[in-house]
Design an enzyme around this catalytic site. Structure first.
Site, PDB file in Angstrom:
ATOM      1  N   LYS A  87      40.457  31.104  46.870  1.00  0.00           N
ATOM      2  CA  LYS A  87      40.602  31.873  45.647  1.00  0.00           C
ATOM      3  C   LYS A  87      39.493  31.477  44.683  1.00  0.00           C
ATOM      4  CE  LYS A  87      44.381  33.915  46.988  1.00  0.00           C
ATOM      5  NZ  LYS A  87      44.543  35.386  47.028  1.00  0.00           N
ATOM      6  N   GLU A 112      44.858  45.365  48.872  1.00  0.00           N
ATOM      7  CA  GLU A 112      46.258  44.967  48.767  1.00  0.00           C
ATOM      8  C   GLU A 112      46.959  45.654  47.603  1.00  0.00           C
ATOM      9  OE1 GLU A 112      45.367  40.639  48.069  1.00  0.00           O
ATOM     10  OE2 GLU A 112      46.959  40.803  46.609  1.00  0.00           O
TER      11      GLU A 112
END
Lengths: 434, 434
Positions: free
Chosen positions: B221, B304
């Protein structure tokens, strides 16, 4: 200081489907509804802030549930703390709770709910200042106004500095344009004659009544059966003549190629625009339609289901629309509406907001008046939508004269409903639903 | 005949925020949750269909409310009537009730709820047929498969005839590819080492464990603090070496220009892709990023939060993505997932579905296995995401061996949770929340 003591959310529904008011090719029988917010305060003068998001019936309770889920973000806060930093407040309401943001992000139920709440804060602010919303905005400095906005995800198209420069550029004529609005009102078109569920005699009769009332611009619904669309277009043209404007609205029922074929067929009725020809998410599809219909002179309009500034930014960047039909209750409240006005001004696209439903006309009159006075400075290609339903339920309803909206003068966002209307139309316990 | 007698919707939440599992730059403390659907039937063998949509905590109850609002569309219906016309069923579930459609359309809470219900029908169908979902799909003829889809709003990019032709073209190698999947499994990458909320020692330790387990592809991330992103990238590269793959995921926190600047800075760590650099709605923004990062060799991945086929169609038409990360619980169930697989195959874009959360890995193994065997026929550029949380709660959890998903063999969509897990994690009454 004004403390927001309680967020009250109400499920308000009007049984409009009984007369097929508002019927179109996608939405055959809507019950115009509002997830309605009242911000109660600690003020002795019963000061309250009101806002709503518009739905068409079932699922209105889901929006109410979403408002309740976000209520704690407002309860106990000082209005003045919020309004001192409106841009940051907007970010908090739309993205501050990442768990709720996941349900969108910035779209669907959660964004509709945020819209109602954010607009209620604006209404409260304007009432506290004793001004109608358009005037609250018009009186702000460019810097103040821009500080109300969140530029996340739009800086590739518009920066805060550019926005300030645009507003400064428009500042000199503000007083004259305000006086002009007060004298003449804002030009509008009517959708009330052309609902899909109305029979042909009713369409003809409503056209005549609208002409008598001074309307110059008319919209019809299409997208059901092409032959019926043609027949109703012929009736309307027959009644309004060749010089007046006729728009067409397909409410998202066609694919791209289907739109081209159908609109080439309907082109003989000289439609000013085709509205929502296809999926509201299809930016590139609208661009394709616009390119291929260019030689027919038919414009492309969309926006009532365009859910946020990022989508509008792209519709403009892609050259996909001739008219921006933003919805004041689907975008995330007034902050995002102002951002879209600025984007539209930069891309030189006229804004013709989505009206109708319940309360949308009340909202958008403020938006377009502000746009003219302080942002675009132009009426060219601009028309406010008007639909003649449900205005009686508002304390400060729109006022129409000869096809124009008159400048609203009461403090607030004109969205406060009468207490009796709220009670009678509360779903499912109100009198109208018993 | 199988009658769906009752739709049961449950609010299931896991307190993952306590360990910052799943933390990223946008979602700092998620509680992985499921709006969980059980379709009860009249069958004596306790046949039930299960489906879920994934959320990250607050608002999961709003999805449950939306499922309940749609329950009447399934209750009392025969499974066989539905499966005989899956394409029409999908249209009914997503657009058949125009009042509920207004809340999206095809996005947000209402689409998430539809996804859970539609996937539960697929699960029920596959269990009735005694096959895992991937096999149910693989065994269909091209015509059967295409009849499960709704081509509304995509015909400008893909027609039913083209889809049938594509599937027929891939038919010859199906048996060999099925055998290959059974022997080798499907290649995957791991996100488990790189969460933003993990400290550097934990990242290092988890990298080593993952290497020991045979992982070759890692994701971290980014998007919090650039210096910290660099430090963690250096640690991961130090552990995994230069030959293995490192992806980066910004979870939507940057604007377009900011992405370019930050990724040029991070380019020295040779990231394979930058995932969700900006707003998930910003098709043209992703295209701009992809163009400007092209010379750095960094691919662009997103999906997503891409809410429907119309958005994916445009991401592909615009050349905006190198990798399609569809989400099996955000798209409107398996029908829309299959449509996106076909679009991706036509545009030659590898599909690397979004995993993690709760149940997403269980879903997507079927999706990617089917994609390889019957649609794309290729593994090039394809990797399934793997996150090692919450699998124990499923009756038929994913099975991983040396960085590969093994072929699921149990009938259904692998999404059925253990009864005790459901009870313990029911919010707010379950044992975990007391």
């Amino acid at each position: 200081m004004t403390i927001i003591t309680q967020v009250e959310a109400r499920d308000i529904r009007f049984p409009t489907s009984r007369q097929l008011d508002g019927s179109d090719a996608m939405n055959e029988a809507p019950d115009y509804s509002a997830a309605y917010v009242i911000l109660h305060t600690d003020q002795s003068d019963d000061l309250t802030g009101h806002g709503l998001t518009f739905t068409i019936g079932r699922g209105n309770d889901i929006c109410v549930a979403a408002i309740n889920a976000m209520a704690s973000r407002l309860e106990g806060r000082h209005l003045e703390d919020i309004t001192a930093n409106m841009g940051q407040f907007w970010r908090e309401m739309t993205s501050g709770d990442s768990q709720l943001r996941w349900l969108g992000p910035e779209k669907g139920v959660i964004h509709l709910a945020a819209s109602a709440m954010i607009n209620a804060v604006w209404d409260l602010w304007a009432k506290r200042e004793g001004k109608p919303i358009w005037k609250l905005l018009v009186d702000m400095s460019p810097e103040q106004l821009v500080s109300c906005l969140d530029f996340r995800f739009v800086t590739d198209a518009l920066t805060p500095q550019e926005a300030i420069a645009m507003l400064k550029h428009m500042a000199p004529g503000k007083e004259a344009r305000e006086a002009e609005m007060r004298a003449n009102g804002y030009p509008a078109y009517t959708t009330s004659a052309g609902w899909l569920g109305y029979d042909e005699d009713k369409v003809r009769r409503l056209c005549r009544e609208a002409l008598d009332d001074g309307w110059e611009h008319f919209k019809q619904k299409v997208g059901g059966n092409l032959e019926e669309d043609r027949r109703r277009a012929a009736i309307i043209r027959d009644e309004i003549g060749e010089q007046r404007t006729l728009m067409m609205d397909a409410n998202q029922v066609w694919d791209v190629d289907e739109t081209i074929a159908n609109m080439r067929d309907l082109a003989e009725f000289n439609p000013h625009w085709i509205e929502e020809p296809t999926s509201p998410d299809d930016i590139l599809g609208h661009a394709e339609i616009r390119n291929r219909l260019f030689d027919s002179g038919i414009g492309v309009a969309t926006g009532e289901h365009c859910h946020n500034r990022v989508m509008f930014k792209q519709f403009m960047q892609a050259g996909a629309i001739d008219y921006c039909q933003l919805d004041a209750a689907r975008l995330g409240g007034l902050n995002e509406v102002i951002m879209v006005l600025l984007l539209a001004a930069k891309f030189d696209i006229p804004v013709c907001p989505h009206g109708g439903g319940v309360g949308l006309c009340e909202y958008t009159q403020h938006v377009s008046m502000f746009d003219y006075i302080a942002v675009s400075g132009s009426l060219e290609g601009r028309l406010l939508e008007y639909v003649d339903h449900l205005h009686d339920h508002f304390i400060d309803p729109v006022r129409i004269r000869r096809g124009h909206y008159l400048l609203p003068e009461a403090p607030g966002y004109s969205i406060t409903m009468k207490a009796a209307s709220l009670d009678d139309h509360t779903y499912p316990t109100g009198r109208e639903w018993q």
